[in-house]
Design an enzyme around this catalytic site. Sequence first.
Site, short mmCIF file in Angstrom:
data_model
loop_
_atom_site.label_atom_id
_atom_site.label_comp_id
_atom_site.label_asym_id
_atom_site.label_seq_id
_atom_site.Cartn_x
_atom_site.Cartn_y
_atom_site.Cartn_z
N CYS A 154 0.84 -1.19 0.00
CA CYS A 154 0.00 0.00 0.00
C CYS A 154 0.88 1.25 0.00
O CYS A 154 1.70 1.42 0.89
CB CYS A 154 -0.95 0.04 1.20
SG CYS A 154 -1.97 1.54 1.15
N GLY B 120 -4.99 -1.69 -14.36
CA GLY B 120 -5.59 -1.07 -15.54
C GLY B 120 -6.48 -1.96 -16.38
O GLY B 120 -6.88 -1.58 -17.47
#
Lengths: 303, 243
Positions: free
Chosen positions: A131, A245
Amino acid sequence: MERLKVDLCGITLDNPVIPASGTFGYGYEFAELYDINILGTFSFKGTTREPRFGNPTPRIAECTAGMINAVGLQNPGVEKVISEELPRLKKCFGKPVMANVSGFSVEDYAYTCARLDTCPQVGWLEVNVSCPNVHGGGMSFGTDPASAAEVTRAVKAVTAKPVIVKLSPNVTDVVSIAKACEDAGADGISLINTLLGMRIDLKKRRPVIASVMGGFSGPAVFPVALRMVYQVSRAVGVPVVGMGGVSTAEDVIEMMMAGACAVEVGAANLVDPFACKKIIEDLPAAMDRYGIKNLKEITEGAR
Amino acid sequence: MKNSIFTVTENQNIARGTFRMRLSGDTGEMRPGQFVNIKLDGLYLRRPISVCDAEDGILTIVFKTVGRGTEKLASAEPGEKFDLLTGLGNGYDLSKSGEKPLLIGGGAGVPPLYMLAKKLVEAGKRPFAVLGFNTADEVFFEKEFSDLGCAVTVTTTDGSRGVKGFVTDALPAGYDYFYTCGPEPMLRAVYKAARTSGQFSFEERMGCGFGACMGCSCRTVTGYKRICKDGPVLEKEEILWKD
């Protein structure tokens, strides 16, 4: 449909499409729109030992063909996830779910994973060592092979469930980190988490995101993600879950041709809440266009 | 939440930098204080815009041009189609209005109060409306609110129209409850000045607009809330201001 089925660490998925952690909450918002049992599975909101509010707002910025988020692991904490979110999820999702876990110390990761190990609904633990939005936490474990391996070992020691380590693209050599996790016992690797990025508000002359930087995702990052999935899947023997993506059935096929055995879909869910449903529905026709009989064989062929 | 295609039927510049767009489509289940999230070509994230009115298949939105998204919307021609998520957010709770509710709007915060005023009047209430703007050329909807039967006061910061000053300089006496929407400094001022309970509509940069991404969270007295899903309307008593 048999031709869409894939295997992920010994559990069969009806199809390889998995909404990525942080873009699908705990599933209910989407369950209001469609039957989420059509998904392969989904990775629920990154969960930590203690509850977290996350970062100050604004946490979101628009980018060309993508977005930046700096949510900062907002979640109710593992105990509430077990006592409230999972029972609620059970009513709308009957398949094994992927539990996404973050932490700020090796002990945190082990504690949270040990708690989630007790939940029959959880099929896999996706251990997020990547993260970008928490200081001194998450990503520092994923940018160094030794730390990533230490987290992997600690988690493996407390769970019998398959452990998939989620890696950061914000490193010089993702392959060495993937290999270190595999050597430490990881059952799978997922990648990529978001790319560290930022935007500046020209009128205000200051960063759009309150915490300055955040994770960049969306179609713009697809080629970077595909390249890293390709590199990692050739270097490790364990299954690789590709993400970054992915927005269409063709993107799913391309990720699998790069070596992924399953594919997570992230930012696309936020723009089109039906994105995963459409991808799953589009997959058979897309497979026909490229002469693919069943999806499993693409990954095997690639590796 | 619904996902459907809307067609622009008109798009008019009604005040400086302010546009009123009407779109035809499925307006079922749109309540005052809710918003729609609009997909625009060339932009990745949808743009959340409050519902100004929704009736018989015609959605009205009124927006100010503040960036690339609203500039694209401003240039849209009749016949153009947009992909919308509708029915987003909690909306205002009309049941608490009392007989004489006060509606306090500032600039781009005025539009959602229009549908609210309409529904309150339909329910037999007699709303006051205080609408604040910077200058006279930015004023809109004074007539629309008074045509509904509201007692309207307009304020401008520079005094070029109506009462000179802020909305809080023109709050009427005798209201039972209030509803407000506007920029955060105005909301803070209203919070201090108001003598009754009320509801505030907040704005925040959003990712999804339907509660999935936690991009627009805020802290409240009753815990963390998502502006897009648990809001944008919060009760006065639950608000915790940032710093």
